[in-house]
Scaffold this active site. Sequence first.
Site, PDB file in Angstrom:
ATOM      1  N   CYS A 178       1.316   2.977  -3.477  1.00 46.53           N
ATOM      2  CA  CYS A 178       0.195   3.558  -4.225  1.00 46.53           C
ATOM      3  C   CYS A 178      -0.680   4.493  -3.396  1.00 46.53           C
ATOM      4  O   CYS A 178      -1.558   5.154  -3.945  1.00 46.53           O
ATOM      5  CB  CYS A 178      -0.653   2.444  -4.834  1.00 46.53           C
ATOM      6  SG  CYS A 178      -1.292   1.269  -3.631  1.00 46.53           S
ATOM      7  N   HIS A 179      -0.460   4.583  -2.120  1.00 49.34           N
ATOM      8  CA  HIS A 179      -1.303   5.400  -1.232  1.00 49.34           C
ATOM      9  C   HIS A 179      -0.399   6.249  -0.359  1.00 49.34           C
ATOM     10  O   HIS A 179      -0.081   5.849   0.753  1.00 49.34           O
ATOM     11  CB  HIS A 179      -2.189   4.486  -0.380  1.00 49.34           C
ATOM     12  CG  HIS A 179      -3.232   5.209   0.422  1.00 49.34           C
ATOM     13  ND1 HIS A 179      -3.004   5.670   1.697  1.00 49.34           N
ATOM     14  CD2 HIS A 179      -4.503   5.552   0.122  1.00 49.34           C
ATOM     15  CE1 HIS A 179      -4.099   6.248   2.169  1.00 49.34           C
ATOM     16  NE2 HIS A 179      -5.020   6.185   1.227  1.00 49.34           N
ATOM     17  N   PHE A 180       0.043   7.277  -0.764  1.00 52.09           N
ATOM     18  CA  PHE A 180      -0.083   8.014  -2.016  1.00 52.09           C
ATOM     19  C   PHE A 180       1.308   8.124  -2.642  1.00 52.09           C
ATOM     20  O   PHE A 180       2.304   8.161  -1.923  1.00 52.09           O
ATOM     21  CB  PHE A 180      -0.640   9.418  -1.762  1.00 52.09           C
ATOM     22  CG  PHE A 180      -2.001   9.413  -1.139  1.00 52.09           C
ATOM     23  CD1 PHE A 180      -3.135   9.297  -1.935  1.00 52.09           C
ATOM     24  CD2 PHE A 180      -2.159   9.489   0.234  1.00 52.09           C
ATOM     25  CE1 PHE A 180      -4.397   9.300  -1.356  1.00 52.09           C
ATOM     26  CE2 PHE A 180      -3.411   9.486   0.809  1.00 52.09           C
ATOM     27  CZ  PHE A 180      -4.530   9.396   0.021  1.00 52.09           C
ATOM     28  N   PHE A 221       0.812  -1.219   0.000  1.00 55.88           N
ATOM     29  CA  PHE A 221       0.000   0.000   0.000  1.00 55.88           C
ATOM     30  C   PHE A 221       0.844   1.267   0.000  1.00 55.88           C
ATOM     31  O   PHE A 221       0.395   2.308  -0.462  1.00 55.88           O
ATOM     32  CB  PHE A 221      -0.997   0.009   1.167  1.00 55.88           C
ATOM     33  CG  PHE A 221      -0.428  -0.422   2.488  1.00 55.88           C
ATOM     34  CD1 PHE A 221       0.342   0.429   3.250  1.00 55.88           C
ATOM     35  CD2 PHE A 221      -0.670  -1.708   2.956  1.00 55.88           C
ATOM     36  CE1 PHE A 221       0.866   0.023   4.462  1.00 55.88           C
ATOM     37  CE2 PHE A 221      -0.159  -2.128   4.176  1.00 55.88           C
ATOM     38  CZ  PHE A 221       0.619  -1.256   4.935  1.00 55.88           C
ATOM     39  N   VAL A 252       1.405   6.550   2.998  1.00 50.12           N
ATOM     40  CA  VAL A 252       0.761   6.368   4.296  1.00 50.12           C
ATOM     41  C   VAL A 252      -0.121   5.120   4.211  1.00 50.12           C
ATOM     42  O   VAL A 252      -0.734   4.852   3.172  1.00 50.12           O
ATOM     43  CB  VAL A 252      -0.062   7.624   4.696  1.00 50.12           C
ATOM     44  CG1 VAL A 252      -1.168   7.914   3.702  1.00 50.12           C
ATOM     45  CG2 VAL A 252      -0.612   7.499   6.102  1.00 50.12           C
TER      46      VAL A 252
END
Length: 177
Positions: A75-77, A72, A82
């Site tokens: 891609c976040h962000f 994650f 985070v």
Amino acid sequence: MQNACTLNKKSSYSYDDLLASGRGELFGKEGPQLPAPTMLMMDRIIEMNEETGAFGKGYIEAELDIKPELPFFGCHFIGDPVMPGCLGLDAMWQLVGFYLGWIGGKGKGRALGVGEVKFTGQILPTAKKVVYRIHMKRVINRKLVMGMADGEVEVDGRVIYTATDLKVGLFQDTSTF
């Protein structure tokens, strides 16, 4: 529910045990399963019991080791990594469902709701460890097996999420859910 002796209940579980749960091997094919990686949000359960916790009805403590390569973060962000807060919430639901299997409940676990969630911090790739704490409030064992709990998420010693009235049910048939 099954007799605790037939389940070989333990007070802690390794990562391999959690993976076995995801394959339906820990609580049997009719018991609830944890998700497989990458949706499995813990590396170990370090404490489980039916007697303690804030309400004296059961307690679960689990940990997740934070590594910058967790999927994650990529891609976040982009440029501002985070861990999504919803993953911490899902981890708490995962643990309530695991508890229901641990006490002998049968069925497929589904999150049913949460009373209130508060986010007061974040989990960054520079963090070291996340700790989840679940305080069981109630277990209903009728046609539907349901657990209700309060929980918290801590990162590197600081509580950053709290949730009240986490609800998870075990269903024999999820086709009409």
